[in-house]
Design a protein around this motif. Structure first.
Motif, PDB file in Angstrom:
ATOM      1  N   VAL A  20       0.873  -1.169   0.000  1.00  0.00           N
ATOM      2  CA  VAL A  20       0.000   0.000   0.000  1.00  0.00           C
ATOM      3  C   VAL A  20       0.910   1.219   0.000  1.00  0.00           C
ATOM      4  CG1 VAL A  20      -1.735   1.294   1.291  1.00  0.00           C
ATOM      5  CG2 VAL A  20      -1.825  -1.211   1.262  1.00  0.00           C
ATOM      6  N   GLU A  21       0.684   2.129  -0.957  1.00  0.00           N
ATOM      7  CA  GLU A  21       1.470   3.363  -0.999  1.00  0.00           C
ATOM      8  C   GLU A  21       0.811   4.418  -0.125  1.00  0.00           C
ATOM      9  OE1 GLU A  21       2.703   4.877  -4.732  1.00  0.00           O
ATOM     10  OE2 GLU A  21       3.319   2.900  -5.469  1.00  0.00           O
ATOM     11  N   ASP A  22       1.637   5.144   0.608  1.00  0.00           N
ATOM     12  CA  ASP A  22       1.175   6.213   1.489  1.00  0.00           C
ATOM     13  C   ASP A  22       1.761   7.540   1.048  1.00  0.00           C
ATOM     14  OD1 ASP A  22      -0.237   4.548   3.319  1.00  0.00           O
ATOM     15  OD2 ASP A  22       1.668   3.929   4.182  1.00  0.00           O
ATOM     16  N   GLY A  82       2.858   8.366  -2.516  1.00  0.00           N
ATOM     17  CA  GLY A  82       3.911   7.515  -3.064  1.00  0.00           C
ATOM     18  C   GLY A  82       5.239   7.602  -2.344  1.00  0.00           C
ATOM     19  N   ARG A  83       5.326   8.423  -1.292  1.00  0.00           N
ATOM     20  CA  ARG A  83       6.596   8.531  -0.550  1.00  0.00           C
ATOM     21  C   ARG A  83       6.832   7.357   0.369  1.00  0.00           C
ATOM     22  NH1 ARG A  83       7.674  13.087   2.943  1.00  0.00           N
ATOM     23  NH2 ARG A  83       5.723  12.388   3.808  1.00  0.00           N
ATOM     24  N   GLY A  84       5.773   6.713   0.806  1.00  0.00           N
ATOM     25  CA  GLY A  84       5.910   5.589   1.732  1.00  0.00           C
ATOM     26  C   GLY A  84       5.242   4.352   1.166  1.00  0.00           C
TER      27      GLY A  84
END
Length: 152
Positions: free
Chosen positions: A86-88, A91-93
């Motif tokens: 899962v991107e947070d 898109g940074r995490g």
């Protein structure tokens, strides 16, 4: 003869094979029933073709005339494959979901084992990630049972 870690491991192994809760969880989460192992054959590299899996391994026993409780150690090994991420934060995490999936699997298995004849006295667990979406959990379980050695 007193109960040994092998007796406990065999009981758990047989019960896990027949466990409706564990089998239903694996079918829903992984699309198949878990592969089961009583001990591991070191020459058989468990992994990709066998996930999800549960290994029940008798490890150690401490018993004797001078102690009130026998201490039995069993290693429970759980293995899964989960590639979900899962991107947070735009898109940074990135969250790798395998750890959470493995935690749910462990919870189902431990809850089931707690309902059996040999109670879990305590446990300690560690997670590993052998790579490519594979996750393993090693759960070191202690079962304390009243010592009946040499007692009629």
């Amino acid at each position: 003869m007193d109960t040994t870690s092998l007796d406990i491991a065999e009981t758990w192994y047989e019960a896990l094979l027949a466990s409706v809760a564990v089998n239903e969880h694996c079918q829903a989460a992984f699309g198949k029933l878990p592969s089961m192992f009583l001990d591991f054959d070191k020459r058989d590299k468990h992994g990709a073709q066998q996930v999800p899996y549960i290994g029940v391994i008798p490890m150690a026993d401490r018993d004797g005339d001078e102690i009130g409780m026998g201490v039995h150690s069993i290693l429970l090994v759980l293995g899964i494959k989960d590639d979900d991420t899962v991107e947070d934060a735009g898109g940074r995490g990135v969250r790798y979901m395998g750890g959470k999936t493995l935690q749910r699997f462990e919870s189902v298995v431990r809850s089931f084992l707690a309902s059996l004849r040999y109670p879990l006295s305590d446990w300690q667990a560690e997670k590993s990630n052998p790579g490519n979406g594979y996750f393993e959990k090693h759960i070191f379980i202690t079962v304390n049972l009243p010592n009946t050695l040499g007692r009629a």
